[in-house]
Design a protein around this motif. Structure first.
Motif, PDB file in Angstrom:
ATOM      1  N   LEU B  25      -4.162  27.183  13.532  1.00  0.00           N
ATOM      2  CA  LEU B  25      -3.220  28.254  13.886  1.00  0.00           C
ATOM      3  C   LEU B  25      -3.624  28.907  15.211  1.00  0.00           C
ATOM      4  N   ASN B  56       0.215  35.847   8.931  1.00  0.00           N
ATOM      5  CA  ASN B  56       0.960  34.639   9.301  1.00  0.00           C
ATOM      6  C   ASN B  56       1.880  34.297   8.135  1.00  0.00           C
ATOM      7  N   ARG B  74       2.832  30.981  12.777  1.00  0.00           N
ATOM      8  CA  ARG B  74       1.837  31.829  13.449  1.00  0.00           C
ATOM      9  C   ARG B  74       2.446  33.186  13.793  1.00  0.00           C
TER      10      ARG B  74
END
Lengths: 201, 75
Positions: B25, B56, B74
């Protein structure tokens, strides 16, 4: 006179009703804005006891927490440069299943009940148990201890080491990996004081 | 579902899928989507907790044939 008393009373009543709500909201906002923190004391130096500090520390850091591990006494083994020689001992540990990490399923399922007297008396028994454990770890897709340690440092876990026990056990800083803070109890306690979670492992 | 990066965490056990996902991420930009494949049954609850803690967004969580598939956006 009566009017003023009444007004005071009214104000008090309103304040009593409103203040707790305001305080509650403020406290909640502060709680949500705070970065959670974890402080771990790692005191054991065997393969099995090495896992919990590194698993919890790396995961907490991945969740965005501030994390510190304080390594002391046998926990110093976990920050040595080479930790491939850490052992596990089934001796006096009746909670440890003794299963073989190879062979057909029926064989793997067997629990080898080996009496303590044999575990203690047979030379190399600990080495054998450690080799079998390491194979089991590999078979299950569990990370190696060294990998977990590296990942912990990568995600920002702070490593503090008890300087007193370094000297007590005759280690030198050369025996250990880099990025360590050599400190005493007085440095760790304030960290633990403000931590949300404190664990002694 | 569209995704920008894929992480194959099959065969890995706790806490590796989470640690690898965190790293993956980090290589994405805000709004991009990571697809994760895993076989660890604990990962279903773990990724839900991870998403909740880190902010997230877990777009989807599915199981097919003992394999788990997650989509995380994200923040």
């Amino acid at each position: 006179m009566t009017d003023i008393t009444n007004i005071d009373e009214l104000i008090n009543q309103r304040l009593d009703a409103l203040l707790p709500q305001k305080l509650e909201a403020l406290l909640q906002a502060r709680e949500e804005a705070k970065t959670p923190s974890l402080a771990i004391i790692a005191t054991k130096g065997t393969l099995d006891w090495g896992y919990p500090p590194f698993i919890l520390a790396s995961t907490a850091a991945a969740l965005g927490w501030d994390v510190t591990i304080f390594f002391t006494f046998y926990g110093l083994q976990l920050v040595k440069k080479d930790i491939s020689d850490l052992k596990i001992s089934p001796l006096g540990n009746p909670g440890m299943p003794m299963k073989m990490p190879f062979g057909p399923d029926w064989f793997r399922g067997l629990n080898w009940n080996i009496p303590n007297i044999i575990q203690a008396g047979v030379p190399g028994f600990e080495n054998l148990a450690t080799a079998l454990m390491q194979q089991t770890i590999k078979n299950n897709g569990v990370a190696g201890l060294e990998e977990l340690r590296e990942l912990s440092q990568e995600v920002g876990v702070k490593f503090s080491v008890c300087q007193m026990t370094v000297e007590l056990f005759g280690f030198s800083h050369d025996d250990f990996i880099g990025d360590l803070d050599y400190v005493g109890a007085a440095s760790f306690l304030p960290v633990a004081q403000v931590a949300d979670v404190t664990l002694f492992i | 579902m569209n995704f920008d990066k894929e992480l194959d965490a099959r065969g890995l056990n706790c806490p590796l899928p989470i640690l690898r996902a965190k790293k993956a991420l980090g290589e994405l930009t805000s709004g991009q989507v990571l697809r994760i494949l895993a076989t660890d049954p604990g990962s279903v609850k773990d990724f839900a907790a991870f998403a909740k803690q880190t902010g997230n967004e877990l777009l989807s969580s599915a199981e097919n044939n003992k394999e788990f598939e997650f989509y995380i956006k994200r923040k």
